[in-house]
Write a protein that holds these residues in place. Structure first.
Motif, short mmCIF file in Angstrom:
data_model
loop_
_atom_site.label_atom_id
_atom_site.label_comp_id
_atom_site.label_asym_id
_atom_site.label_seq_id
_atom_site.Cartn_x
_atom_site.Cartn_y
_atom_site.Cartn_z
N GLY A 6 6.59 5.83 7.21
CA GLY A 6 7.01 4.48 6.84
C GLY A 6 7.30 4.31 5.37
O GLY A 6 8.28 3.65 4.98
N GLU A 9 10.76 5.42 4.56
CA GLU A 9 11.87 4.74 5.21
C GLU A 9 12.01 3.27 4.82
O GLU A 9 13.13 2.73 4.88
CB GLU A 9 11.68 4.82 6.74
CG GLU A 9 11.60 6.24 7.27
CD GLU A 9 11.12 6.28 8.70
OE1 GLU A 9 10.86 5.19 9.27
OE2 GLU A 9 10.98 7.39 9.27
N GLN A 10 10.91 2.63 4.44
CA GLN A 10 10.92 1.18 4.26
C GLN A 10 10.61 0.80 2.81
O GLN A 10 9.58 1.19 2.27
CB GLN A 10 9.88 0.53 5.18
CG GLN A 10 9.78 -0.97 5.07
CD GLN A 10 11.06 -1.67 5.44
OE1 GLN A 10 11.60 -1.47 6.53
NE2 GLN A 10 11.57 -2.49 4.52
N LEU A 13 8.80 -5.20 0.82
CA LEU A 13 9.36 -6.51 1.13
C LEU A 13 8.55 -7.58 0.40
O LEU A 13 7.32 -7.52 0.36
CB LEU A 13 9.33 -6.77 2.63
CG LEU A 13 10.18 -5.83 3.49
CD1 LEU A 13 9.90 -6.08 4.96
CD2 LEU A 13 11.65 -6.02 3.18
N ASP A 38 8.43 -8.66 9.28
CA ASP A 38 8.39 -8.14 7.92
C ASP A 38 6.99 -7.67 7.54
O ASP A 38 6.83 -6.68 6.81
CB ASP A 38 8.86 -9.21 6.94
CG ASP A 38 10.37 -9.40 6.95
OD1 ASP A 38 11.06 -8.53 7.53
OD2 ASP A 38 10.86 -10.40 6.40
N LYS A 41 6.63 -4.26 8.95
CA LYS A 41 7.34 -3.27 8.12
C LYS A 41 6.55 -2.96 6.85
O LYS A 41 6.50 -1.82 6.40
CB LYS A 41 8.73 -3.79 7.77
CG LYS A 41 9.68 -3.89 8.94
CD LYS A 41 11.01 -4.50 8.51
CE LYS A 41 11.96 -4.66 9.70
NZ LYS A 41 13.23 -5.33 9.29
N GLN A 42 5.96 -4.00 6.27
CA GLN A 42 5.15 -3.79 5.07
C GLN A 42 3.94 -2.92 5.39
O GLN A 42 3.60 -1.99 4.64
CB GLN A 42 4.68 -5.14 4.53
CG GLN A 42 3.99 -5.09 3.18
CD GLN A 42 4.94 -4.87 2.05
OE1 GLN A 42 5.11 -3.74 1.58
NE2 GLN A 42 5.59 -5.93 1.61
N ARG A 45 4.31 0.88 5.59
CA ARG A 45 4.42 1.66 4.35
C ARG A 45 3.07 2.24 3.91
O ARG A 45 3.03 3.09 3.02
CB ARG A 45 4.98 0.79 3.23
CG ARG A 45 6.35 0.23 3.51
CD ARG A 45 6.88 -0.56 2.33
NE ARG A 45 7.20 0.29 1.20
CZ ARG A 45 6.65 0.19 -0.02
NH1 ARG A 45 5.72 -0.73 -0.24
NH2 ARG A 45 7.01 1.01 -0.98
N TYR A 72 0.80 -3.51 11.29
CA TYR A 72 1.95 -2.68 11.69
C TYR A 72 2.08 -2.64 13.21
O TYR A 72 3.18 -2.75 13.76
CB TYR A 72 1.80 -1.28 11.12
CG TYR A 72 2.68 -0.24 11.75
CD1 TYR A 72 4.08 -0.37 11.75
CD2 TYR A 72 2.14 0.89 12.37
CE1 TYR A 72 4.90 0.58 12.34
CE2 TYR A 72 2.94 1.84 12.96
CZ TYR A 72 4.32 1.68 12.95
OH TYR A 72 5.13 2.62 13.54
#
Length: 489
Positions: A6, A9-10, A13, A38, A41-42, A45, A72
């Protein structure tokens, strides 16, 4: 933790903010929590870094990789349970903590750190929205009574932990509302006060009693005239009624600037302005100090100074200038050989208040306040530099700046000495209450049954440190009363 790849890729945010030109028209919060997607996605990471330095970077040792992973995977209820193990008030820290955990994030070595603070914010807001936050009532009462003096984050955390351990806890607050500097020092646009009221309701359900408008009787004022409080309680009364007393009175004595002209009207300590402004927003009267149309100068570059900038912009100041005596920090931290990771880096920090307007200047020392008819009109300043660890004025760099309103936001030097005197509590070299934070007698003072926690002991610090101290003090109070304690440290 999170997604294995992650962090590759991310990108980080950030929460969405209301536009500055709109938000300066009101005093409500303007930072929006991350959406579920979001936040996921955070959380993705978060690295499987082996040694999560974020644990040590966070004063309350939040179990950060675990709740990142849970978010996640969209397991929000378990994320709340994990967060609640270490933090009594995530809705406060998720809004106003500067996030030292992010500075310590392993990803921060050469990338943007995981947005831990925004994930915490998202978890707790979702939890309240779904009514997952319930009173945690003690299964058995101990018959012990504890008084907590002060209702800031240290006092509230201590009171909540002790109530959950079964003690009867009474919180005394000299102001008319609960919250300490959470209530009166931090503007509503950073922390709306209904958040405090909501937690207060939970604590009342858990058995905590709140008494407002009550100050500790000290030698320098008569009964009934205690720092604006309506009533007083004496030290003898507290010692007779309670098995333990915890002083969590903060560190509210501001640092002064004793230069010529200091007595002029228009020169105030920051809290002399911020407190009545918060009272005005709460409907408790009008702020007697109005910055509308005035040239405002804020002396001090920290969070309190930033709060003054944001409030001045909302008043409609003609101009806002903020001075800092220290040199301008680098725009970005050096993530190479000079990095201080995982510690807090020295770099330029621009707050949301700064983004709303105003000028900032560094290496500036105020030499005098100048005015007419008792009213300040300008500052006489000089530029300074540091050589050999000493500040020196730069010859020929003198300048004046127009000022109708000057706000001194240079930090706080120590707690109210008269309260410590009333209890007979010994002080350390910095005039804070003397008490260690380790060992069998941690948080105890030299006076029997009297404990201390928060800024009154450690000096001016962060909300997250106050919560940590309140929780730890509760453990040692519980142990002193019961012989042992199951409360977490």
């Amino acid at each position: 933790m999170g997604k294995v790849t992650g962090f590759l890729e991310q990108a980080r945010l950030y929460p969405l903010y209301e536009a500055p030109e709109n938000r300066i028209k009101h005093y409500k919060e303007f930072v929006h929590a991350l959406s579920d997607a979001d936040a996921s996605k955070q959380g993705a990471r978060c690295m499987d870094c082996g040694t999560p330095f974020c644990h040590n970077g966070c004063p309350i040792n939040n179990i950060i990789p675990d709740f990142n992973d849970l978010v996640y995977n969209q397991d929000w209820a378990e994320a709340l349970a994990t967060l609640s193990l270490t933090n009594n008030f995530p809705e406060f820290t998720g809004r106003i903590c500067p996030a030292p955990c992010e500075a310590a994030c392993t990803l921060n070595i050469n990338n943007d750190p995981v947005g831990i603070k925004s994930i915490e914010h998202a978890i707790i807001d979702k939890a309240w929205a779904h009514h997952w936050i319930k009173p945690q009532k003690a299964k058995k009462k101990t018959g012990r009574h504890v008084a907590v003096i002060g209702s800031g984050p240290a006092g509230l955390a201590c009171a909540q932990q002790l109530a959950r351990a079964g003690h009867a806890v009474t919180v005394y607050e000299k102001n008319s509302r609960i919250g300490g500097l959470l209530r009166y020092g931090i503007p509503d646009f950073k922390l709306e006060k209904w958040l405090i009221d909501r937690r207060m309701g939970q604590m009342q359900d858990e058995g905590v009693t709140f008494k407002t408008g009550v100050a500790v009787a000290c030698g320098d004022f008569p009964v009934g005239v205690a720092n604006g409080a309506s009533t007083v309680v004496t030290v003898d009364e507290l010692k007779q009624k309670y098995h333990a007393v915890v002083l969590a009175i903060g560190s509210e004595t501001p640092r002064d600037l004793p230069v010529p002209g200091r007595q002029l009207n228009g020169v105030y300590y920051a809290l002399e302005w911020l407190i009545p402004q918060n009272q005005t927003v709460a409907g408790d009267g009008d702020n007697p100090i109005n910055a509308k149309g005035k040239h405002v100068v804020v002396i001090g570059g920290g969070d309190t100074g930033s709060d003054c900038v944001g409030t001045a912009n909302r008043h409609g100041a003609a101009s806002v200038t903020q001075f800092e005596v220290m040199p301008r920090p680098p725009e970005f931290e050096n993530k190479g050989t000079d990095s201080v990771w995982p510690y807090w880096p020295m770099k330029m920090r621009t707050s949301t208040s700064h983004e709303e307007g105003g000028e900032r200047d560094w290496s500036v020392s105020t030499q005098a306040f100048v005015g007419k008819n008792g009213q300040v009109e300008k500052l006489q300043c000089v530029r300074v530099e540091f050589k050999g660890g000493k500040m020196q004025e730069i010859a020929g760099s003198e300048f004046d700046v127009k000022a109708d309103l000057v706000l001194l936001a240079m930090g706080f030097v120590h707690p109210a000495q008269n309260v410590l005197d009333a209890f007979g509590v010994e002080r350390d070299a910095r005039h804070n209450a003397s008490a260690t934070h380790v060992g069998e007698h941690a948080y105890r003072t030299n006076i029997d049954k009297v404990f201390v926690a928060g800024d009154v002991r450690r000096g001016q610090s962060l909300v997250v440190w106050a919560i940590k101290e309140g929780r730890q003090a509760a453990h040692y109070v519980d142990a002193a009363l019961m012989g042992e304690s199951n409360l977490p440290l």
